[in-house]
Design a protein around this motif. Sequence first.
Motif, PDB file in Angstrom:
ATOM      1  N   SER A 172      10.733 -25.351   8.283  1.00  0.00           N
ATOM      2  CA  SER A 172      10.014 -24.776   7.145  1.00  0.00           C
ATOM      3  C   SER A 172      10.180 -23.259   7.132  1.00  0.00           C
ATOM      4  O   SER A 172      10.818 -22.691   8.006  1.00  0.00           O
ATOM      5  CB  SER A 172       8.522 -25.120   7.234  1.00  0.00           C
ATOM      6  N   ASN A 173       9.577 -22.631   6.133  1.00  0.00           N
ATOM      7  CA  ASN A 173       9.551 -21.173   6.068  1.00  0.00           C
ATOM      8  C   ASN A 173       8.131 -20.652   6.302  1.00  0.00           C
ATOM      9  O   ASN A 173       7.813 -19.536   5.946  1.00  0.00           O
ATOM     10  CB  ASN A 173      10.072 -20.677   4.714  1.00  0.00           C
ATOM     11  N   LYS A 174       7.273 -21.479   6.894  1.00  0.00           N
ATOM     12  CA  LYS A 174       5.900 -21.061   7.209  1.00  0.00           C
ATOM     13  C   LYS A 174       5.935 -20.179   8.452  1.00  0.00           C
ATOM     14  O   LYS A 174       6.359 -20.584   9.512  1.00  0.00           O
ATOM     15  CB  LYS A 174       5.011 -22.274   7.433  1.00  0.00           C
ATOM     16  N   VAL A 175       5.490 -18.923   8.288  1.00  0.00           N
ATOM     17  CA  VAL A 175       5.632 -17.896   9.319  1.00  0.00           C
ATOM     18  C   VAL A 175       4.471 -17.950  10.312  1.00  0.00           C
ATOM     19  O   VAL A 175       3.311 -18.070   9.913  1.00  0.00           O
ATOM     20  CB  VAL A 175       5.717 -16.496   8.656  1.00  0.00           C
ATOM     21  N   TYR A 176       4.796 -17.869  11.605  1.00  0.00           N
ATOM     22  CA  TYR A 176       3.794 -17.843  12.676  1.00  0.00           C
ATOM     23  C   TYR A 176       3.133 -16.474  12.842  1.00  0.00           C
ATOM     24  O   TYR A 176       1.936 -16.379  13.008  1.00  0.00           O
ATOM     25  CB  TYR A 176       4.449 -18.167  14.029  1.00  0.00           C
ATOM     26  N   PHE A 177       3.939 -15.408  12.898  1.00  0.00           N
ATOM     27  CA  PHE A 177       3.438 -14.086  13.272  1.00  0.00           C
ATOM     28  C   PHE A 177       3.711 -13.061  12.182  1.00  0.00           C
ATOM     29  O   PHE A 177       4.810 -13.001  11.645  1.00  0.00           O
ATOM     30  CB  PHE A 177       4.107 -13.600  14.564  1.00  0.00           C
ATOM     31  N   LYS A 178       2.731 -12.222  11.895  1.00  0.00           N
ATOM     32  CA  LYS A 178       2.907 -11.130  10.947  1.00  0.00           C
ATOM     33  C   LYS A 178       3.641  -9.977  11.622  1.00  0.00           C
ATOM     34  O   LYS A 178       3.697  -9.910  12.846  1.00  0.00           O
ATOM     35  CB  LYS A 178       1.551 -10.623  10.455  1.00  0.00           C
ATOM     36  N   GLN A 179       4.188  -9.087  10.826  1.00  0.00           N
ATOM     37  CA  GLN A 179       4.712  -7.823  11.341  1.00  0.00           C
ATOM     38  C   GLN A 179       3.917  -6.705  10.682  1.00  0.00           C
ATOM     39  O   GLN A 179       3.419  -6.858   9.569  1.00  0.00           O
ATOM     40  CB  GLN A 179       6.202  -7.688  11.053  1.00  0.00           C
ATOM     41  N   PHE A 180       3.823  -5.591  11.383  1.00  0.00           N
ATOM     42  CA  PHE A 180       2.955  -4.507  10.938  1.00  0.00           C
ATOM     43  C   PHE A 180       3.755  -3.357  10.349  1.00  0.00           C
ATOM     44  O   PHE A 180       4.812  -2.991  10.876  1.00  0.00           O
ATOM     45  CB  PHE A 180       2.090  -4.023  12.106  1.00  0.00           C
ATOM     46  N   CYS A 181       3.244  -2.798   9.268  1.00  0.00           N
ATOM     47  CA  CYS A 181       3.854  -1.645   8.621  1.00  0.00           C
ATOM     48  C   CYS A 181       3.780  -0.453   9.571  1.00  0.00           C
ATOM     49  O   CYS A 181       2.732  -0.179  10.155  1.00  0.00           O
ATOM     50  CB  CYS A 181       3.108  -1.343   7.331  1.00  0.00           C
ATOM     51  N   ARG A 182       4.873   0.278   9.712  1.00  0.00           N
ATOM     52  CA  ARG A 182       4.904   1.407  10.654  1.00  0.00           C
ATOM     53  C   ARG A 182       4.055   2.576  10.169  1.00  0.00           C
ATOM     54  O   ARG A 182       3.613   3.399  10.953  1.00  0.00           O
ATOM     55  CB  ARG A 182       6.335   1.862  10.930  1.00  0.00           C
ATOM     56  N   LYS A 183       3.798   2.653   8.859  1.00  0.00           N
ATOM     57  CA  LYS A 183       3.005   3.769   8.328  1.00  0.00           C
ATOM     58  C   LYS A 183       1.512   3.471   8.330  1.00  0.00           C
ATOM     59  O   LYS A 183       0.722   4.270   8.807  1.00  0.00           O
ATOM     60  CB  LYS A 183       3.462   4.119   6.909  1.00  0.00           C
ATOM     61  N   CYS A 184       1.096   2.329   7.774  1.00  0.00           N
ATOM     62  CA  CYS A 184      -0.350   2.077   7.654  1.00  0.00           C
ATOM     63  C   CYS A 184      -0.876   1.002   8.599  1.00  0.00           C
ATOM     64  O   CYS A 184      -2.063   0.717   8.573  1.00  0.00           O
ATOM     65  CB  CYS A 184      -0.731   1.796   6.211  1.00  0.00           C
ATOM     66  N   ASP A 233       0.810  -1.217   0.000  1.00  0.00           N
ATOM     67  CA  ASP A 233       0.000   0.000   0.000  1.00  0.00           C
ATOM     68  C   ASP A 233       0.846   1.272   0.000  1.00  0.00           C
ATOM     69  O   ASP A 233       0.628   2.167  -0.792  1.00  0.00           O
ATOM     70  CB  ASP A 233      -0.946   0.010   1.201  1.00  0.00           C
ATOM     71  N   CYS A 234       1.815   1.344   0.935  1.00  0.00           N
ATOM     72  CA  CYS A 234       2.601   2.586   1.032  1.00  0.00           C
ATOM     73  C   CYS A 234       4.053   2.413   0.574  1.00  0.00           C
ATOM     74  O   CYS A 234       4.865   3.318   0.716  1.00  0.00           O
ATOM     75  CB  CYS A 234       2.543   3.129   2.455  1.00  0.00           C
ATOM     76  N   LYS A 235       4.372   1.228   0.042  1.00  0.00           N
ATOM     77  CA  LYS A 235       5.700   0.940  -0.538  1.00  0.00           C
ATOM     78  C   LYS A 235       6.843   0.917   0.491  1.00  0.00           C
ATOM     79  O   LYS A 235       8.004   0.996   0.124  1.00  0.00           O
ATOM     80  CB  LYS A 235       6.048   1.929  -1.660  1.00  0.00           C
ATOM     81  N   THR A 236       6.517   0.819   1.782  1.00  0.00           N
ATOM     82  CA  THR A 236       7.558   0.748   2.811  1.00  0.00           C
ATOM     83  C   THR A 236       8.186  -0.647   2.797  1.00  0.00           C
ATOM     84  O   THR A 236       7.492  -1.639   2.649  1.00  0.00           O
ATOM     85  CB  THR A 236       6.949   1.019   4.206  1.00  0.00           C
ATOM     86  N   ARG A 237       9.510  -0.692   2.945  1.00  0.00           N
ATOM     87  CA  ARG A 237      10.240  -1.961   3.028  1.00  0.00           C
ATOM     88  C   ARG A 237      10.962  -2.011   4.365  1.00  0.00           C
ATOM     89  O   ARG A 237      11.428  -0.992   4.859  1.00  0.00           O
ATOM     90  CB  ARG A 237      11.260  -2.089   1.894  1.00  0.00           C
ATOM     91  N   TRP A 238      11.046  -3.202   4.954  1.00  0.00           N
ATOM     92  CA  TRP A 238      11.811  -3.369   6.186  1.00  0.00           C
ATOM     93  C   TRP A 238      12.288  -4.805   6.307  1.00  0.00           C
ATOM     94  O   TRP A 238      11.881  -5.675   5.555  1.00  0.00           O
ATOM     95  CB  TRP A 238      11.000  -2.936   7.405  1.00  0.00           C
ATOM     96  N   GLU A 239      13.210  -5.015   7.254  1.00  0.00           N
ATOM     97  CA  GLU A 239      13.789  -6.325   7.509  1.00  0.00           C
ATOM     98  C   GLU A 239      13.684  -6.612   8.991  1.00  0.00           C
ATOM     99  O   GLU A 239      13.605  -5.689   9.798  1.00  0.00           O
ATOM    100  CB  GLU A 239      15.264  -6.340   7.092  1.00  0.00           C
TER     101      GLU A 239
END
Length: 100
Positions: A26-38, A10-16
Motif C-alpha cells: 500500500s501507500n499508507k505511510v508509517y512515519f511522518k517527516q518533519f519540516c526543517r524550518k517549522c 505553512d512555510c512552503k518548503t518542499r523536500w523529497e
Amino acid sequence: QKYGYFHCKDCKTRWESAYVWCISGSNKVYFKQFCRKCQKGFNPYRVEAIQCQICSKTCCSCPQKKRHIDLKRPHRQELCGRCKGKRLSCDSTYSFKYIV
C-alpha cells in the motif's frame, strides 16, 4: 520503502525522501517527516515505488514515465519520524531488516 514528495503548507518548503516507510502493498505511510524550518510533521503528498514498475530499475529512462528519484540525497535523521531517538538510521544497512 518508497520515495516520497513532501510540502509544508505553512512555510512552503518542499523536500523529497527515499526513506518513506509504507505498509506492505500500500501507500499508507508509517512515519511522518518533519519540516526543517517549522518542525511540523507531514506525510508525503505523493509516494511512488523506488524501482520503476516497467523496467524494474531505480534509475530508468522509460519514455512512458518521467521519474525524478534521487537516491543520493543525504538522509536527515533529525527530521525523520522513524530515526528520531533511535540508534540506527533508516539509511543504515542493518535497519532494513526491522520494521519499528
